[in-house]
Design an enzyme around this catalytic site. Structure first.
Site, short mmCIF file in Angstrom:
data_model
loop_
_atom_site.label_atom_id
_atom_site.label_comp_id
_atom_site.label_asym_id
_atom_site.label_seq_id
_atom_site.Cartn_x
_atom_site.Cartn_y
_atom_site.Cartn_z
N GLU A 161 37.91 -65.82 -12.58
CA GLU A 161 38.27 -64.55 -13.09
C GLU A 161 39.33 -64.76 -14.22
O GLU A 161 40.34 -65.17 -14.12
CB GLU A 161 39.12 -63.68 -11.74
CG GLU A 161 38.40 -63.45 -10.77
CD GLU A 161 37.34 -62.36 -11.04
OE1 GLU A 161 37.30 -61.89 -12.07
OE2 GLU A 161 36.23 -62.25 -10.00
N GLU B 141 43.47 -62.69 -26.57
CA GLU B 141 43.96 -62.04 -25.63
C GLU B 141 45.62 -62.21 -25.84
O GLU B 141 45.92 -63.37 -25.97
CB GLU B 141 43.53 -62.35 -24.33
CG GLU B 141 44.32 -61.66 -23.09
CD GLU B 141 43.82 -62.27 -21.78
OE1 GLU B 141 43.83 -63.55 -21.63
OE2 GLU B 141 43.59 -61.71 -20.71
N CYS C 219 44.88 -58.45 -16.90
CA CYS C 219 43.62 -59.19 -17.44
C CYS C 219 42.71 -57.89 -17.73
O CYS C 219 41.92 -58.01 -18.83
CB CYS C 219 42.81 -59.95 -16.39
SG CYS C 219 42.72 -59.03 -14.86
N LYS D 212 47.53 -72.75 -4.85
CA LYS D 212 48.48 -73.34 -5.76
C LYS D 212 48.79 -72.22 -6.55
O LYS D 212 47.83 -71.80 -7.61
CB LYS D 212 47.82 -74.48 -6.72
CG LYS D 212 48.73 -75.03 -7.62
CD LYS D 212 48.18 -75.16 -9.00
CE LYS D 212 49.23 -74.94 -10.19
NZ LYS D 212 50.23 -74.13 -10.32
P1 NAD Z 1 46.96 -70.02 -16.81
O1 NAD Z 1 45.55 -70.42 -17.04
O2 NAD Z 1 47.92 -70.66 -17.82
O3 NAD Z 1 47.24 -70.54 -15.16
C1 NAD Z 1 46.60 -69.99 -14.10
C2 NAD Z 1 47.00 -71.17 -12.93
O4 NAD Z 1 46.34 -72.23 -13.17
C3 NAD Z 1 48.45 -71.39 -12.92
O5 NAD Z 1 48.74 -71.71 -11.40
C4 NAD Z 1 48.63 -72.73 -13.32
O6 NAD Z 1 49.46 -73.52 -13.10
C5 NAD Z 1 47.15 -73.29 -13.03
N1 NAD Z 1 46.73 -74.47 -13.95
C6 NAD Z 1 47.02 -74.83 -15.33
N2 NAD Z 1 46.60 -75.80 -15.80
C7 NAD Z 1 45.57 -76.32 -14.66
C8 NAD Z 1 44.83 -77.24 -14.83
N3 NAD Z 1 44.64 -78.18 -15.89
N4 NAD Z 1 44.01 -77.54 -13.52
C9 NAD Z 1 44.34 -76.67 -12.60
N5 NAD Z 1 45.32 -75.65 -12.60
C10 NAD Z 1 45.85 -75.21 -13.64
O7 NAD Z 1 46.92 -68.57 -16.79
P2 NAD Z 1 48.27 -67.72 -16.54
O8 NAD Z 1 48.89 -67.40 -17.90
O9 NAD Z 1 49.07 -67.89 -15.41
O10 NAD Z 1 47.79 -66.05 -16.41
C11 NAD Z 1 47.46 -65.42 -17.36
C12 NAD Z 1 45.89 -65.33 -17.66
O11 NAD Z 1 45.27 -65.01 -16.40
C13 NAD Z 1 45.37 -64.20 -18.62
O12 NAD Z 1 44.32 -64.99 -19.46
C14 NAD Z 1 44.62 -63.28 -17.90
O13 NAD Z 1 43.86 -62.39 -18.34
C15 NAD Z 1 44.23 -63.90 -16.67
N6 NAD Z 1 44.13 -63.10 -15.52
C16 NAD Z 1 42.72 -62.80 -15.08
C17 NAD Z 1 42.67 -61.95 -13.94
C18 NAD Z 1 40.96 -61.61 -13.47
O14 NAD Z 1 41.14 -61.19 -12.47
N7 NAD Z 1 40.10 -61.85 -14.33
C19 NAD Z 1 43.61 -61.42 -13.52
C20 NAD Z 1 44.87 -61.79 -13.64
C21 NAD Z 1 45.35 -62.71 -14.77
#
Ligand code: NAD
Length: 492
Positions: free
Chosen positions: A250, A385, A284, A175
């Site tokens: 992550e 963040e 991240c 997804k």
């Molecule tokens: P997000 O948590 O909003 O979304 C991530 C994914 O989760 C998307 O595909 C979203 O549709 C899905 N999602 C949202 N709600 C959900 C639910 N209730 N159940 C299941 N899936 C759901 O994050 P984002 O805004 O897309 O990405 C930014 C974040 O990702 C930042 O906090 C960043 O630090 C983190 N990030 C971490 C890493 C790492 O490796 N540690 C790498 C890249 C990004």
């Protein structure tokens, strides 16, 4: 206008609702593609075929060596199509073509590494304390894995998950983020060409609640591997716990990048810029807290601002551009709101602090590279963040205070240490509570090097040999080789 459908059982297929949602180009602010809006029914269809592919048919009966060869072939196809895939990513997430093309050229290494590892997963023979038995362990694939990814590096983060998952023998339902679904839908078409049986890899696009939740809760999904925000990660962790599913998370970071007075200042300033302005700060591992020793504070600030002011903004496809747009409109607004928060908290604005109105930025979602000085680590700008080109500079007196400030955060993803003192480098790498510490460098990753977070930055590790174990479970087999029958009412 491009249209993208779901990918289930090896075929592109519209959502059962027939609905599509818009995907925007962050550089123009305009819709460039329509993406199928999946729902629980589509998730069910995808998980069913993934489960079937896991339990019977060609994939289930393949040797690990054959699996590894397919994964290797996939790597070759990604290398062949790197330019096309990178161009799609830039349209979707607005990151620089130079960055995305670099990632796409590197992604095949994940498939080569884990493809090679597929047939090197060994159980062990247990030297039992009981006579007349032979005991050994088998490493078995978990089953269907839900792969949930964010928008900042769509294909690279997908590769970090699916390469070890497939090498382990699992099947997957991906997804992608609703903001950046297109490149993954292009990429999965390569699986058929590589020779993967249908159903091994599936994609259901759509929103978190409509697709993410039913995927996490689906009874046939045995593991969730998630990259995204800590808020969503914690929610998914609760849902996974209710069904006793395996999980890797992550999550975000507020990583300290620490410059000591004995550092090579030019290198450290370069590293500070790379830590926060590369990828428009949407990473991240952004080094969003720059900790600078008191005695060199003014010198570092002066050099840093001078260097950051030279950064060219504009079209992410241009090789001249160094800072591209922010990927999504909500993220653009969130960054600007954090800039206001920092101003109201009394941080000293050293540069930037607004949306970018440069002509080369057109109507895209651009934020000026922003630096705040005199930040106190208790401020929200230092604790939360931002995920954008916003740097907070914090002073420290000595090593002990640097460690205290560095660890005074709920996160623990990355950290940078700039020093010429080898002893200090080792001491700092031991005392900082984060999954990665870089010494005299920043933002380096490899398919070979374990990556993940301490504290609220996550659970589990990606990359390296360790990662494949999180897609396997251990079975212990006992064979009676001649032990006499025993009293059936006592433990053997
Ligand atoms: P997000 O948590 O909003 O979304 C991530 C994914 O989760 C998307 O595909 C979203 O549709 C899905 N999602 C949202 N709600 C959900 C639910 N209730 N159940 C299941 N899936 C759901 O994050 P984002 O805004 O897309 O990405 C930014 C974040 O990702 C930042 O906090 C960043 O630090 C983190 N990030 C971490 C890493 C790492 O490796 N540690 C790498 C890249 C990004």
């Amino acid at each position: 206008m491009q249209t993208y459908d779901l990918f289930i059982g090896g075929k592109s297929t519209p959502s059962s609702s027939g609905k599509y949602f818009d995907s925007f180009n962050p550089f123009t602010g305009e819709v460039w593609a329509k993406v199928a809006q999946g729902n629980a029914q589509d998730v069910d269809a995808a998980v069913e075929v993934a489960h079937q592919a896991f339990t019977e048919g060609a994939w289930a009966n393949m040797t690990a060596t054959q699996r590894g060869l397919l994964i290797h072939k996939l790597g070759d196809l990604v290398a062949r199509d790197a330019k096309e895939l990178a161009t799609i990513e830039v349209q979707d997430n607005g990151k620089l073509f130079a960055e995305m093309f670099g990632q796409l050229n590197y992604i095949p290494q994940w498939f080569y590494y884990y493809g090679g590892l597929a047939d090197k997963i060994e159980g062990s023979v247990i030297p039992l304390d009981k006579k007349g038995f032979f005991s050994f362990t088998r490493k078995e694939a978990l089953g269907v894995v839900a792969v949930i990814t964010p928008w900042n590096s769509p294909l690279m983060l997908t590769a970090w998950k699916i390469a070890p998952a497939l090498a382990a023998g699992c099947t997957v339902v991906i997804k992608p983020s609703e903001f950046t679904s297109a490149s993954v839908l292009h990429f999965v078409k390569l699986f058929e060409e590589a020779g993967f049986p249908p159903g091994v890899v599936n994609v259901v696009t759509g929103f978190g609640k409509d697709v993410g939740t039913p995927l996490v809760e689906h009874p046939l999904v045995r593991k969730i591997t998630f990259t995204g925000s800590d808020t969503t990660g914690k929610l998914i962790n609760q849902q996974a716990a209710a069904h006793l599913k395996h999980i890797s998370l992550e999550l975000g970071g507020k990583s300290p990048n620490i410059i000591f007075e004995d550092a090579n200042i030019e290198d450290a300033v370069n590293g500070a810029v790379a830590g926060i302005f590369a990828a428009t700060g949407q990473t991240c591992i952004a080094g969003s807290r720059l900790l600078v020793q008191e005695s060199i504070y003014s010198e570092v600030v002066e050099k840093l601002v001078a260097l950051a002011k030279t950064a060219k903004m504009g079209d992410p496809m241009s090789s001249e551009t160094q800072i591209g747009p922010v990927t999504t409109r909500p993220q653009f607004e969130k960054i600007l709101s954090y800039i206001d928060i920092a101003k109201n908290e009394g941080a000293q604005l050293l540069m930037g602090g607004t949306a970018a109105a440069r002509p080369e930025c057109g109507s895209g979602w651009f934020v000026e590279p922003t630096i705040f000085g005199q930040v106190d680590n208790s401020m929200r700008i230092a604790q939360e963040e931002v995920f954008g080109p916003v740097l907070s500079i914090i002073r420290f007196k000595d090593e002990a205070e640097a460690v205290k400030i560095a660890n005074d955060t709920k996160f623990g993803l990355g950290a940078g240490v700039w020093t010429k003192d080898i002893g200090r480098a080792f001491r700092m790498s031991e005392k900082i509570k984060s999954g990665t510490v870089w010494v005299n460098t920043y933002r380096a990753v490899s398919f070979m090097a374990p990556f993940g977070g301490f504290k609220d930055s996550g659970l589990g590790r990606e990359n390296g040999i360790e990662a494949i174990q999180s897609y396997l479970q251990t079975k212990c087999v006992w064979v009676n080789t001649g032990a006499p029958s025993a009293n059936p009412f006592t433990m053997r």
